[in-house]
Every structure is written in structure tokens, then in C-alpha cells.
Design a protein around this motif. Structure first.
Motif, PDB file in Angstrom:
ATOM      1  N   GLN A   1     -32.312 -40.862   0.493  1.00 25.40           N
ATOM      2  CA  GLN A   1     -33.101 -39.970   1.344  1.00 25.40           C
ATOM      3  C   GLN A   1     -32.867 -38.506   0.991  1.00 25.40           C
ATOM      4  O   GLN A   1     -33.797 -37.710   0.965  1.00 25.40           O
ATOM      5  CB  GLN A   1     -32.789 -40.229   2.822  1.00 25.40           C
ATOM      6  N   VAL A   2     -31.618 -38.140   0.717  1.00 28.38           N
ATOM      7  CA  VAL A   2     -31.319 -36.756   0.330  1.00 28.38           C
ATOM      8  C   VAL A   2     -31.988 -36.442  -0.999  1.00 28.38           C
ATOM      9  O   VAL A   2     -32.647 -35.409  -1.152  1.00 28.38           O
ATOM     10  CB  VAL A   2     -29.793 -36.518   0.252  1.00 28.38           C
ATOM     11  N   LEU A   3     -31.838 -37.329  -1.975  1.00 29.19           N
ATOM     12  CA  LEU A   3     -32.439 -37.086  -3.287  1.00 29.19           C
ATOM     13  C   LEU A   3     -33.962 -37.051  -3.224  1.00 29.19           C
ATOM     14  O   LEU A   3     -34.596 -36.282  -3.950  1.00 29.19           O
ATOM     15  CB  LEU A   3     -31.980 -38.146  -4.294  1.00 29.19           C
ATOM     16  N   LEU A   4     -34.542 -37.843  -2.355  1.00 30.46           N
ATOM     17  CA  LEU A   4     -35.993 -37.816  -2.186  1.00 30.46           C
ATOM     18  C   LEU A   4     -36.443 -36.413  -1.777  1.00 30.46           C
ATOM     19  O   LEU A   4     -37.432 -35.887  -2.301  1.00 30.46           O
ATOM     20  CB  LEU A   4     -36.410 -38.845  -1.132  1.00 30.46           C
ATOM     21  N   ARG A   5     -35.693 -35.786  -0.904  1.00 28.81           N
ATOM     22  CA  ARG A   5     -36.022 -34.425  -0.483  1.00 28.81           C
ATOM     23  C   ARG A   5     -35.747 -33.422  -1.609  1.00 28.81           C
ATOM     24  O   ARG A   5     -36.526 -32.500  -1.828  1.00 28.81           O
ATOM     25  CB  ARG A   5     -35.251 -34.072   0.778  1.00 28.81           C
ATOM     26  N   VAL A   6     -34.638 -33.583  -2.315  1.00 28.58           N
ATOM     27  CA  VAL A   6     -34.301 -32.677  -3.412  1.00 28.58           C
ATOM     28  C   VAL A   6     -35.419 -32.640  -4.447  1.00 28.58           C
ATOM     29  O   VAL A   6     -35.786 -31.574  -4.946  1.00 28.58           O
ATOM     30  CB  VAL A   6     -32.954 -33.086  -4.061  1.00 28.58           C
TER      31      VAL A   6
ATOM     32  N   PRO B   1     -33.183 -19.119  -0.429  1.00 26.53           N
ATOM     33  CA  PRO B   1     -33.883 -19.745  -1.558  1.00 26.53           C
ATOM     34  C   PRO B   1     -33.977 -21.264  -1.401  1.00 26.53           C
ATOM     35  O   PRO B   1     -33.047 -21.913  -0.918  1.00 26.53           O
ATOM     36  CB  PRO B   1     -33.025 -19.383  -2.777  1.00 26.53           C
ATOM     37  N   CYS B   2     -35.102 -21.803  -1.816  1.00 23.28           N
ATOM     38  CA  CYS B   2     -35.311 -23.255  -1.770  1.00 23.28           C
ATOM     39  C   CYS B   2     -34.722 -23.838  -3.045  1.00 23.28           C
ATOM     40  O   CYS B   2     -35.411 -24.002  -4.047  1.00 23.28           O
ATOM     41  CB  CYS B   2     -36.801 -23.567  -1.646  1.00 23.28           C
ATOM     42  N   THR B   3     -33.431 -24.135  -3.001  1.00 22.72           N
ATOM     43  CA  THR B   3     -32.723 -24.677  -4.159  1.00 22.72           C
ATOM     44  C   THR B   3     -32.187 -26.057  -3.826  1.00 22.72           C
ATOM     45  O   THR B   3     -32.099 -26.446  -2.655  1.00 22.72           O
ATOM     46  CB  THR B   3     -31.532 -23.784  -4.545  1.00 22.72           C
ATOM     47  N   ARG B   4     -31.804 -26.760  -4.853  1.00 20.79           N
ATOM     48  CA  ARG B   4     -31.192 -28.085  -4.693  1.00 20.79           C
ATOM     49  C   ARG B   4     -30.005 -28.019  -3.735  1.00 20.79           C
ATOM     50  O   ARG B   4     -29.882 -28.822  -2.827  1.00 20.79           O
ATOM     51  CB  ARG B   4     -30.752 -28.579  -6.072  1.00 20.79           C
ATOM     52  N   GLU B   5     -29.133 -27.044  -3.948  1.00 21.08           N
ATOM     53  CA  GLU B   5     -27.936 -26.909  -3.119  1.00 21.08           C
ATOM     54  C   GLU B   5     -28.295 -26.660  -1.654  1.00 21.08           C
ATOM     55  O   GLU B   5     -27.689 -27.240  -0.756  1.00 21.08           O
ATOM     56  CB  GLU B   5     -27.044 -25.778  -3.644  1.00 21.08           C
TER      57      GLU B   5
ATOM     58  N   MET C   1     -29.671 -29.743   0.016  1.00 24.48           N
ATOM     59  CA  MET C   1     -28.603 -30.694   0.322  1.00 24.48           C
ATOM     60  C   MET C   1     -27.770 -30.258   1.526  1.00 24.48           C
ATOM     61  O   MET C   1     -27.083 -31.078   2.136  1.00 24.48           O
ATOM     62  CB  MET C   1     -27.717 -30.900  -0.904  1.00 24.48           C
ATOM     63  N   GLN C   2     -27.846 -28.980   1.909  1.00 25.85           N
ATOM     64  CA  GLN C   2     -27.098 -28.477   3.056  1.00 25.85           C
ATOM     65  C   GLN C   2     -27.915 -28.481   4.349  1.00 25.85           C
ATOM     66  O   GLN C   2     -27.416 -28.075   5.395  1.00 25.85           O
ATOM     67  CB  GLN C   2     -26.593 -27.064   2.778  1.00 25.85           C
ATOM     68  N   MET C   3     -29.149 -28.964   4.289  1.00 28.21           N
ATOM     69  CA  MET C   3     -29.986 -28.992   5.495  1.00 28.21           C
ATOM     70  C   MET C   3     -29.402 -29.949   6.528  1.00 28.21           C
ATOM     71  O   MET C   3     -28.751 -30.934   6.179  1.00 28.21           O
ATOM     72  CB  MET C   3     -31.415 -29.416   5.139  1.00 28.21           C
ATOM     73  N   ASP C   4     -29.658 -29.652   7.795  1.00 29.44           N
ATOM     74  CA  ASP C   4     -29.204 -30.510   8.889  1.00 29.44           C
ATOM     75  C   ASP C   4     -30.113 -31.740   8.961  1.00 29.44           C
ATOM     76  O   ASP C   4     -31.297 -31.616   9.280  1.00 29.44           O
ATOM     77  CB  ASP C   4     -29.250 -29.738  10.200  1.00 29.44           C
ATOM     78  N   PRO C   5     -29.578 -32.935   8.679  1.00 27.40           N
ATOM     79  CA  PRO C   5     -30.421 -34.134   8.658  1.00 27.40           C
ATOM     80  C   PRO C   5     -30.845 -34.620  10.043  1.00 27.40           C
ATOM     81  O   PRO C   5     -31.658 -35.529  10.147  1.00 27.40           O
ATOM     82  CB  PRO C   5     -29.536 -35.171   7.972  1.00 27.40           C
ATOM     83  N   LEU C   6     -30.322 -34.003  11.090  1.00 28.65           N
ATOM     84  CA  LEU C   6     -30.666 -34.450  12.441  1.00 28.65           C
ATOM     85  C   LEU C   6     -31.783 -33.641  13.076  1.00 28.65           C
ATOM     86  O   LEU C   6     -32.163 -33.893  14.216  1.00 28.65           O
ATOM     87  CB  LEU C   6     -29.416 -34.416  13.330  1.00 28.65           C
ATOM     88  N   THR C   7     -32.319 -32.673  12.340  1.00 29.92           N
ATOM     89  CA  THR C   7     -33.417 -31.882  12.904  1.00 29.92           C
ATOM     90  C   THR C   7     -34.733 -32.651  12.780  1.00 29.92           C
ATOM     91  O   THR C   7     -34.935 -33.402  11.824  1.00 29.92           O
ATOM     92  CB  THR C   7     -33.562 -30.524  12.183  1.00 29.92           C
TER      93      THR C   7
END
Length: 135
Positions: free
Chosen positions: A62-67, A87-91, A94-100
Motif C-alpha cells: 500500500q505504501v509503495l502503491l502511493r509512492v 515537496p512531493c517526494t518519495r520520502e 512515506m512519512q504521510m499519516d496512514p490514518l487520515t
């Protein structure tokens, strides 16, 4: 369905306050890179196929799908302390809150955009009422 995917086509996903833009559809190269990285991560962790659902592997997918699909974002929640757009970067993805709720909406939309189309039903009748089998 066209044979080629426009690499610049993007789809907005919004929660009414913030917007994340995702690829309209993964092209062959992007899909291959996503699947290759997912496979490498699973091999690195020595994940064995079992009958048990692998929550860690599903989370990684799921994380990679978003990346590989998030291409831009805007809105007040994407601003840093100085008011500058993060900036909209890979890093950062990957630091986004997955519960939002927006994170979840983005995942659902990416999945929907990349779902394989259903093949036509060979037994469905044509507009004239004839079946493809000639019955």
C-alpha cells in the motif's frame, strides 16, 4: 481503451481541504518498477508464502502503491512551518499519516484507476438483441 498511457495525465483526490494528484493509470514501466521493488523487499525480509495473511507485506504494498502513483499535492496540510509547500517526494510520501481519511481515499482511487477492466461477456446480447453465439 488506448494502447498508450499519457504520463502527464493525473487525477485529483480531495477531502475538500487538501488535494493529492495521482497518476491516471500506471504505465508498463511504472507498474514494473512498483512490482520489482515490492518483490525485492519481500525477498529481503525472507517472506515465505503461507496460508496466513501477511499484514506487513500488504502494508508495504500500500505504501509503495502511493509512492509510485502520487505525483503532486496542495492544500494547507501540505505546508511546512514557514508556509512553504512540502515537496512531493518519495520520502515525504512515506512519512504521510496512514490514518487520515485523505490517505485512505488516495489508496482507494489508485486501486480503482489501475483495476484491470472486466472482459466483455461473450454471452451478452448485442444492442440488436442478437447474442454473440448467433442464438
Amino acid at each position: 481503451m488506448p494502447m498508450f498511457i499519457d504520463p502527464n495525465a493525473r487525477v485529483p483526490v480531495t477531502d475538500g481541504r487538501n488535494t493529492i494528484y495521482v497518476r491516471a493509470r500506471m504505465d508498463a514501466q511504472t507498474r514494473g518498477l512498483y512490482l520489482n521493488e515490492l518483490h525485492r523487499l519481500r525477498m529481503k525480509k525472507d517472506v515465505k508464502e503461507t496460508e496466513e495473511f501477511d499484514y506487513a507485506a500488504a502494508g508495504t504494498a500500500q505504501v509503495l502503491l502511493r509512492v509510485y502513483n502520487i505525483v503532486a499535492w496542495e492544500g494547507p496540510d501540505f505546508l511546512d512551518a514557514r508556509g512553504m509547500l512540502v515537496p512531493c517526494t518519495r520520502e515525504n510520501i512515506m512519512q504521510m499519516d496512514p490514518l487520515t481519511p485523505l490517505y485512505e481515499l488516495v489508496g482507494e482511487r489508485i486501486t480503482e484507476l489501475n483495476r484491470r477492466p472486466e472482459p466483455p461477456d461473450p454471452n451478452a446480447s448485442t444492442p440488436s438483441g442478437d447474442t454473440s453465439a448467433g442464438a
